[in-house]
Design a protein around this motif. Structure first.
Motif, PDB file in Angstrom:
ATOM      1  N   PRO A 145      -6.289  -3.286 -35.610  1.00 27.16           N
ATOM      2  CA  PRO A 145      -5.212  -3.569 -34.645  1.00 27.16           C
ATOM      3  C   PRO A 145      -5.441  -2.797 -33.342  1.00 27.16           C
ATOM      4  O   PRO A 145      -5.849  -1.639 -33.355  1.00 27.16           O
ATOM      5  CB  PRO A 145      -3.955  -3.062 -35.370  1.00 27.16           C
ATOM      6  N   ARG A 158      -3.518  -2.034 -29.456  1.00 30.48           N
ATOM      7  CA  ARG A 158      -2.259  -2.127 -28.706  1.00 30.48           C
ATOM      8  C   ARG A 158      -2.526  -2.201 -27.215  1.00 30.48           C
ATOM      9  O   ARG A 158      -3.508  -1.648 -26.706  1.00 30.48           O
ATOM     10  CB  ARG A 158      -1.370  -0.917 -29.000  1.00 30.48           C
ATOM     11  N   ARG A 159      -1.641  -2.885 -26.516  1.00 30.15           N
ATOM     12  CA  ARG A 159      -1.691  -2.965 -25.061  1.00 30.15           C
ATOM     13  C   ARG A 159      -0.771  -1.913 -24.457  1.00 30.15           C
ATOM     14  O   ARG A 159       0.051  -1.301 -25.144  1.00 30.15           O
ATOM     15  CB  ARG A 159      -1.258  -4.359 -24.602  1.00 30.15           C
ATOM     16  N   GLN A 187      -2.875  -6.998 -30.910  1.00 35.88           N
ATOM     17  CA  GLN A 187      -3.907  -8.000 -31.159  1.00 35.88           C
ATOM     18  C   GLN A 187      -4.922  -7.395 -32.115  1.00 35.88           C
ATOM     19  O   GLN A 187      -4.989  -6.177 -32.270  1.00 35.88           O
ATOM     20  CB  GLN A 187      -4.578  -8.465 -29.858  1.00 35.88           C
ATOM     21  N   TYR A 188      -5.688  -8.243 -32.783  1.00 30.03           N
ATOM     22  CA  TYR A 188      -6.584  -7.782 -33.830  1.00 30.03           C
ATOM     23  C   TYR A 188      -8.010  -8.252 -33.553  1.00 30.03           C
ATOM     24  O   TYR A 188      -8.219  -9.407 -33.134  1.00 30.03           O
ATOM     25  CB  TYR A 188      -6.120  -8.310 -35.200  1.00 30.03           C
ATOM     26  N   HIS A 189      -8.981  -7.343 -33.764  1.00 30.21           N
ATOM     27  CA  HIS A 189     -10.373  -7.664 -33.490  1.00 30.21           C
ATOM     28  C   HIS A 189     -11.274  -7.014 -34.535  1.00 30.21           C
ATOM     29  O   HIS A 189     -10.966  -5.941 -35.067  1.00 30.21           O
ATOM     30  CB  HIS A 189     -10.788  -7.161 -32.100  1.00 30.21           C
ATOM     31  N   HIS A 193     -10.246  -8.470 -22.897  1.00 29.01           N
ATOM     32  CA  HIS A 193      -9.723  -7.122 -22.682  1.00 29.01           C
ATOM     33  C   HIS A 193     -10.856  -6.112 -22.849  1.00 29.01           C
ATOM     34  O   HIS A 193     -11.916  -6.424 -23.384  1.00 29.01           O
ATOM     35  CB  HIS A 193      -8.596  -6.800 -23.671  1.00 29.01           C
ATOM     36  N   GLU A 248      -7.612 -13.749 -21.821  1.00 27.11           N
ATOM     37  CA  GLU A 248      -8.293 -13.862 -23.117  1.00 27.11           C
ATOM     38  C   GLU A 248      -9.441 -12.866 -23.259  1.00 27.11           C
ATOM     39  O   GLU A 248     -10.265 -13.000 -24.155  1.00 27.11           O
ATOM     40  CB  GLU A 248      -8.817 -15.287 -23.309  1.00 27.11           C
ATOM     41  N   GLY A 282       4.800  -8.546 -27.984  1.00 30.36           N
ATOM     42  CA  GLY A 282       3.459  -9.117 -27.823  1.00 30.36           C
ATOM     43  C   GLY A 282       2.398  -8.112 -27.467  1.00 30.36           C
ATOM     44  O   GLY A 282       1.456  -8.424 -26.726  1.00 30.36           O
ATOM     45  N   GLN A 313     -10.823 -13.449 -26.859  1.00 32.06           N
ATOM     46  CA  GLN A 313     -10.090 -14.285 -27.796  1.00 32.06           C
ATOM     47  C   GLN A 313     -10.297 -15.744 -27.398  1.00 32.06           C
ATOM     48  O   GLN A 313     -10.073 -16.119 -26.253  1.00 32.06           O
ATOM     49  CB  GLN A 313      -8.593 -13.951 -27.768  1.00 32.06           C
ATOM     50  N   GLU A 350       4.973  -5.834 -32.042  1.00 36.56           N
ATOM     51  CA  GLU A 350       4.869  -7.301 -32.120  1.00 36.56           C
ATOM     52  C   GLU A 350       6.011  -7.988 -31.395  1.00 36.56           C
ATOM     53  O   GLU A 350       5.846  -9.086 -30.849  1.00 36.56           O
ATOM     54  CB  GLU A 350       4.814  -7.733 -33.578  1.00 36.56           C
TER      55      GLU A 350
END
Length: 304
Positions: free
Chosen positions: A144, A146-147, A296-298, A214, A212, A293, A107, A290
């Motif tokens: 989407p 997820r962590r 995240q989107y990729h 993953h 930034e 946190g 990111q 969300e």
């Protein structure tokens, strides 16, 4: 300023999975991808042997003889031996150990720039794990991811996943440990499975936690494949002998579906329902993720 990086991986996957892995890494800026084909007769070798940006190695009898050793019987041991081979011949500033179903994501900046910004005192760059989620029908745009919830307090994890937390305690289907990138040229160092191994017990491994970047573990990107793989584990006596009985049903089946000897159809319905509860990005689950946190989107190619 950028630094160069490469990837090594011991592989035994369908050609389509390897194609995505190679193309993704090269597109992300890898100088090359070093593939070790665990099966000496793997037909995918021929496809990648002459591909630009790929170093392809058959792990055949000649290869192991050249290393003055027998082929190790265990997968992880073969990965470590191949990792030493790759690291000793590394042609870049950094080298990563990723599996073929793991895709690096960044990111804000390319990975080479992120590595260049790291202080020289760090030998290891660590990437946390993220996993792809299913999206409702009609969804358009990036996927989407997820962590893990491992860093959250128990009550917060319970708020996100409810009763399923008993089998989803880390908030991921696969590993939560992440993967690492090792600075090249460190005498006596070698790759590990998740973290590099220093040159000796007295040497401290300084690990930089990348915020930034993953590693996307794509092994669960398809509901059908996850269910099939899980059913295989549950019925594989050899797998159960190694890991303990792999029986999710008492933990994931709703009470009205808890039958002592489920049919194939019942088993499929129970596992599919569980997968969708924890992995289908409904509005309610999105809001819960969300709030902490965890989303995240990729833009990533999805298979299956």
């Amino acid at each position: 300023m950028r630094q160069t990086w490469s990837v090594y991986s011991m592989v035994c996957e369908p050609e389509e999975v390897l194609r995505r892995f190679v193309e993704h890494n090269l597109a992300m800026g890898a100088s090359y991808v070093h593939l070790f084909f665990d099966k000496a007769d793997d037909p995918a070798y021929e496809h990648f042997a002459n591909q630009p940006g790929v170093i392809a190695q058959r792990c055949c009898d000649t290869y192991w003889t050249g290393l003055n050793r027998r082929r190790p019987p265990y997968v992880e041991r073969r990965q470590l031996v191949n990792g030493r081979f790759a690291y000793e011949r590394c042609l870049t500033d950094w080298q990563a150990h990723f599996d073929a179903d793991e895709l690096v994501l960044t990111q804000g900046a390319p990975l080479g720039e992120l590595l260049a910004d790291m202080p020289q005192t760090y030998q290891t760059a660590h990437l946390g794990t993220v996993e792809p989620m299913l999206v409702p029908e009609g969804h358009k745009g990036p996927i989407p991811f997820r962590r893990s919830v491992r860093h959250l307090k128990f009550r917060n994890r319970l708020h996100i996943y409810g009763a399923d937390l008993q089998v989803f305690r880390n908030g991921l289907f696969g590993h939560y440990q992440g993967k690492s990138i090792l600075r090249a040229g460190l005498a006596g160092w070698r790759h590990g499975i998740h973290f590099p191994r220093p040159s000796g017990p007295e040497v401290q491994n300084s690990i930089y936690q990348m915020q930034e970047a993953h590693i996307a573990h794509m092994h669960c990107e398809s509901r059908e494949l996850w269910v099939k793989r899980t059913m295989g584990k549950m019925r594989d006596h050899a797998y159960n002998l190694r890991t303990g009985t792999y029986d999710l049903l008492p933990l994931v089946a709703p009470s009205e579906q808890a039958v002592p000897d489920p049919s194939e159809e019942d088993l499929l319905e129970i596992l599919t329902g569980y997968y969708d509860r924890v992995s289908l990005l409904s509005d309610a689950l999105r809001a819960r993720l969300e709030a902490f946190g965890l989303l995240q989107y990729h833009e990533v190619e999805r298979l299956g």
